[in-house]
Design a protein around this motif. Structure first.
Motif: not given
Length: 813
Positions: A13-16, A719-720, A724-725, A733-734
């Motif tokens: 959810x953070x990345x979306x 991809x998420x 994150x890693x 990023x990305x």
RNA sequence: GCCCGGGUGGCGAAAUCGGCAGACGCAAAGGACUUAAAAUCCUUUUUCCGGCAACGGGAGUGUGGGUUCAAGUCCCACCCCGGGCACCA
């Protein structure tokens, strides 16, 4: 760093949210990079994505992400095949406006697409029910009308009572509607619009050759069969008395001396002249009973007309029959029956006691004996009992006989196709209006280009079947004739939705063009599609229409490519716990349900891991749990090892780096070759197993390299997690903006070769040797091995096979 | 009937060029941690025979045959499953 627990919802959810409205993944317009166009078939906006859709997009997305990391300018678009019956049926069932219903569904599915993390260039989104899109359907239609490629005729068509509309031949499956598998298709005579796909039949067939490298063989085979080209001859048999010709099509003129009757299709125009009274009723029954039964299980039925026709070669008088197995829609609707050499004719003539006369013998055999004949001899051979042609081979006889028919003007060489013109009229509402007007004075008048689009009116009452709902919209129907200005009526049929999907992928290249369907220069840059991905169910519908449309546009001078897609990949179906997913079984797994339980990354990884992409895939929650376990293991491994390790290189470093580079090689090869991403994921799992064994002994530089490359490798699949890693490691990023890491063959190589020892082909031991150890040395080593020697006691060594770095097989007696 | 695919442990599968069958995962069993459970970690897991054991031996990729030093892989015949086409003259 302390190990963190994996929480898919929190991370995804953070990345979306961060990605939500960022203009990511946009293809570059003027790029110096090589281009790569990867396309997944666009969905019908039924309302919700399920795990079957997701498989298709996951494969495409992995490729798109990989190609971006490989330095390509990637075009990866998505759109909506938004016209069609379900919207209309939903409108009737739930009293919802098709437009609203479709819009709502699109919004929901787009949300799901984004939530899955698919890397589409949303600035190019195409929606086929948008007037700015379908106006170009109308524009193409007018161009085709100008060139005679679109025409109107009264024809027997396939009618589905359930859909309340006409179906194209391609949409009839086993005699039933492709959407209503238990509704038999009826034949009705209706005025219809057709597109002359048969003009391109030869080219569609010939073009298959150019697709052989990139398209699945079975798709090409299905298209070949569908086009169904067959070479032969048309020959006139003149009716005794009137002298009227009956033209027949045959691929076997060489058997014409064996013809024992002429058979007409029941619908053949001559039938009306030849039969009367009682017989007419029988013919009518013949037609009806065939329509009712559907194909497959029809018994042959015939009727003698009482007339005779003359065989132009032998001069023989042959009875003229009517037969229910002769199709009006193929060839000339009449055949010469040669029972000795055609199984269908054989059965018919046996049934009605019509003569059977063999005239072709096998090259190395004798003519069939009538008394023992159980079936027709259908092969080529040597022609006999055929006047001056006797003794010729079948092929030679065909050539000479066709030439004679042409010279004497009673026949000619002919090619017949199974494919028919594409009927595009639909008596339904939710589709592209066909842009023509009927004027009592001027007749059919095309809508002037400047008046496009003919906008489909909204808020139309739907209901009732058999006539287009547009008939009930006077403000749509009533229009002044563009030619004479007198009151006229618009066409109320709409276009088959396969028109929409025949060229949507061109529009992606220039989606907002308001003066043309697209700019040809943009097409020249992006086309052909480098990789098209979709289900095999479109092998002859969408994929043959698309090829036709491309050739048509080329002939209009709009594009220069002749085929839409260089490569096609057909992924396997997704089933659930061994059964096909279906609403009625209630076993459809929706994207939302899957994401909530497992997360997008886990869903993607499991769909790729379960089997290779072309095979049928069985979704099981237990299997998805396994993928979840893998994702969390990776997450925990990276978070607890980041920043760990001493400064001195260790022995463990070497092993871990070797495995890392071997994994990288495996995945790179999978992308460049067979797309067996199941082995890519397996390799990543194998890597994790090795790393967790060695992690305590790794140095800091080794850990840094491992974590970086591991994250990059995860990017196409999860991809998420990768993003994150990447952030956890404090990297810029990305991830998808970084280059795919190259593997180092030196680092990937095993230190020693393990050589297998066999005695008479049975495994008896193994030894480790340096790579490239000479064959002689290997042989000596093995023959002196303490495990091997006892096995050779009292035996004689016949032969020693040495495969360097691999195997030594000692053959003993 | 014809034309494509496919058949490998309890299950999903791997074996890319004829060279160690079963990688990787699921499920299962046992163990560690825990008051307990979940989660996690460790071990075993094609099958049969022998052995307390490390281990040793035999069989094994739908069936039957063949080629080969060597066959899941190549050839021939057949069986089963899935898909496509099917009066196309």
């Amino acid at each position: 760093m302390p190990e963190k627990q994996y929480d898919h919802n929190q991370i995804e959810l953070k990345w979306s949210e961060r990605w939500a409205n960022a203009p990511l993944f946009q293809a570059e317009e003027n790029s110096s990079k090589p281009k790569f166009y990867v396309l997944e078939m666009l969905p019908y906006p039924s309302g919700t994505l399920h795990i079957g859709h997701i498989r298709n997009y996951t494969i495409g997305d992995a490729l798109a992400r990989y190609k971006r990391m490989r330095g390509f300018n990637v075009l990866h678009p998505m759109g909506w095949d938004a016209f069609g019956l379900p919207a209309e049926n939903a409108a009737i069932a739930n009293n919802r406006d098709p437009y609203e219903w479709t819009r709502y569904n699109i919004e929901n599915m787009k949300r799901q697409h984004r939530r899955m993390g698919f890397s589409y260039d949303w600035s190019r989104e195409v929606t086929t029910c948008d007037p700015e899109y379908y106006r170009w359907n109308q524009w193409f239609f007018l161009k085709m009308l100008e060139r005679g490629l679109a025409y109107r005729k009264n024809a027997l068509v396939n009618w589905c009572t359930e859909c309340g509309t006409v179906l194209a031949n391609e949409q009839v499956v086993d005699g039933c509607c492709w959407r209503h598998e238990s509704t038999p298709v009826e034949q009705r005579a209706i005025e219809q619009w057709f597109l002359r796909i048969t003009d391109y039949a030869d080219e569609l067939l010939a073009g298959i050759k150019d697709l052989e490298d990139g398209w699945p063989e079975r798709v090409l085979l299905m298209q070949r069969n569908w086009i169904g080209r067959s070479e032969g001859a048309e020959i006139d048999f003149h009716l005794e008395g009137s002298g009227k010709p009956i033209r027949v099509f045959t691929t076997r003129v060489d058997t014409i001396y064996g013809a024992t009757c002429v058979i007409l299709a029941p619908e053949h125009p001559l039938v009306a002249e030849l039969v009367s009274g009682e017989a007419k009723v029988q013919v009518k029954q013949m037609i009806d009973s065939r329509a009712a039964k559907g194909p497959g299980d029809i018994e042959k039925e015939g009727l003698f007309t009482g007339s005779y026709a003359v065989n132009p070669f032998s001069g023989e008088k042959l009875p003229v029959w009517i037969g229910n197995f002769v199709l009006m829609g193929y060839g000339t609707g009449a055949i010469m029956a040669v029972p000795a050499h055609d199984q269908r004719d054989f059965e018919f003539c046996k049934q009605y006691n019509i003569a059977i006369r063999p005239v072709v013998r096998p090259v190395d055999g004798a003519l069939a004996e009538l008394v023992t004949m159980k079936e027709a001899f259908g092969d080529d051979g040597v022609v006999e009992h055929s006047g001056s042609y006797s003794g010729l081979s079948s092929a030679e006889a065909r050539r000479v006989m066709t030439a004679k028919a042409e010279a004497e003007n009673f026949g000619k060489a002919a090619v017949t196709f199974r494919i028919k013109d594409w009927g595009i009229s639909r008596q339904r509402y939710w589709g592209t209006p066909i842009p023509v007007i009927y004027c009592p004075k001027c007749g059919m008048v095309p809508v002037p280009e400047s008046d496009l689009p003919v906008v489909l009116p909204l808020k139309v009452p739907i209901g009732g079947k058999g006539r287009s709902p547009l008939e009930n919209v006077p403000e749509f129907v009533n229009i002044a004739c563009p030619k004479c200005g007198e009151p006229a009526r618009r066409e109320t049929d709409t276009m088959d939705t396969f028109v929409d999907s025949s060229w949507y992928f061109y529009r992606y290249c220039d989606p907002h063009n308001s003066s043309a369907p697209f700019d040809s220069k943009k097409i020249a840059y992006w086309f052909p599609i480098d990789q098209y991905i979709g289900g095999v169910e479109h092998a002859i519908l969408h994929l043959i229409y698309s090829r036709f449309w491309t050739k048509m546009m080329r002939d209009l001078g709009l594009i220069s490519n002749s085929e839409p897609a260089k490569r096609l990949f057909t992924q396997g179906m997704v089933i659930k716990d061994g059964a096909k997913m279906s609403k009625s079984k209630g076993n459809v797994v929706s994207a939302d349900e899957m994401i909530e339980r497992f997360g997008a990354d886990t869903g993607r990884v499991f769909e790729l891991f379960a089997t290779s992409p072309e095979r049928e895939m069985d979704w099981t929650d237990a299997g998805a749990n396994g993928a979840y376990g893998f994702i969390s293991r990776v997450y925990r491994f990276v978070t607890r090892n980041f920043g760990q390790g001493g400064s001195e290189p260790t022995a463990a470093d070497k092993k871990a780096l070797r495995k890392l580079h071997q994994t990288l090689r495996q995945i790179t090869d999978d992308f460049e070759g067979r797309w067996h991403f199941n082995t890519s994921i397996a390799a990543l799992m194998g890597l994790m197993n090795v790393l967790t064994d060695l992690e305590k002994d790794l140095s800091a530089p080794a850990i840094a390299e491992i974590l970086e490359k591991l994250t990059l490798m995860l990017e196409p699949f999860a991809p998420y997690l990768a993003e994150e890693l990447w952030e956890e490691q404090g990297r810029e990023g990305p991830v998808f903006g970084h280059a795919w890491p190259e593997y180092d063959p030196e680092l990937a190589r095993e230190e020693e070769a393990e050589v297998v020892i066999q005695v008479n082909g049975k495994l008896r031991g193994r030894i480790n040797v340096a790579f490239g150890t000479p064959r002689e040395t290997l042989e000596k080593l093995v023959l002196g091995d303490t495990k091997v020697r006892p096995l050779l006691d009292g035996k004689q060594v016949v032969k020693v096979i040495v495969v360097q770095d691999k195997l030594v097989n000692i053959v003993v007696k």
